[in-house]
Design a protein around this motif. Sequence first.
Motif: not given
Length: 328
Positions: A280-309
Amino acid sequence: MGHRLTQYAHGGGCACKIPPGELEEVVRGLRTGPASGDLLVGLDDGDDAAVVRIDGDRAVIATTDFFTPVVDDPYDWGRIAAANALSDVYAMGGRPLVALNLLCWPRETLPFELAGEVLRGGLDVCVSAGCHLAGGHSVDDPEPKYGLAVTGLADPNHLLRNDAGRAGLPLSITKPLGLGVLNSRHKATGQRFPEAVDVMTHLNATASAAALAAGITCATDVTGFGLLGHLHKLARASGVTAVVDSASVPFLDGAVEALRDGFVPGGTRRNLDWVRPHADLDAVDEDMALLLADAQTSGGLLLAGEISGAPVIGELVPAVDDRTIIVR
C-alpha cells in the motif's frame, strides 16, 4: 581520467541483479537436496545465506556475491564488492572466516594492473574484517565483475534470519538509502560521491554484533532489491505486515536530487514493479516510492528490533490482508 570502469558494464553493482520476480520464478520448486535437520537455512525463504549445523553450538554460513563495477576507481570497487559479500554473513548473525576471490576480467580491453587494484581493495576489506582471503577463481570475460565466495561461522541457536519477525517489533535500518541513484549519477557523469563510498565500504560487523547482543533474531541486509524488496521478503517469510514511516527513513545527501534529475537504475524501477502489487503506497508519491525501492549496493542491515545508532523506520504488525508492506 584514464579508464572509467563503470563504462565497461551494462549496469552497476547490485542494480545488476536479475529482477526478483524473474529470479523467484526460476528457483521455484528447486530443492536443496535430501531433507536434513542440519540445513538450518536454505532456499525456502530467500534468506541472505545458507546455514548448516556442524554440531550443537557451531554452524557454517556459505554465501557468494559479485557484480559489475559500481564506481570507476578499481580499489574502491574491490572494497565495496568485498564488503557487500561479507555482509551476507553478518546479516545471518555470523562472522566471516575465509573468502575466495571471484574475478571476471576483459583482459584484452582493460589493463590487468587495474584488476590488481580491485583485488587489493578486496584484500584490505577482508583483513579489516579478520577474514582470511585465500585464492579464488578468474575468467576472461567481456564485462568486469568481482566479488567473493565467503564461509562464516555462527551459533545455530542465535541466528539472524528473515522468517523470525513477529508483530509488535520495531523496524530499524543501519545505513541510509540512496546508493543506487547516486551510483547511477556517477556512472552517467563521473561525479564522485565520497560519502556513498564510505557507506558502501563500511562493514556491517558492529551492527550484527549489536543485534545479537540485543536479542534480535530477525534481520536481512538491504542490497539489490531495495528496502521495499527485502522488507517484502522478510514480511512474507514471517507472516506479518511491515508498516514503514517514510519520514523516518534516512537518505544520503544528494539522493533526492539524483532521483529528481532522472538518475534511476533500471533495477530500482523493477524492484518497485515487483513489490507494488503487495504494498500500500497510496500515502507517498512516486519519487518516494522509487527511493524506498532503490537498488542498494552494500547497504545496511534491516532489523526487527532496535540497536543504538540505527533509526527506527516502522514496525511489524499482524498480517493485513495480502499486503506485506504499508507505507505511510
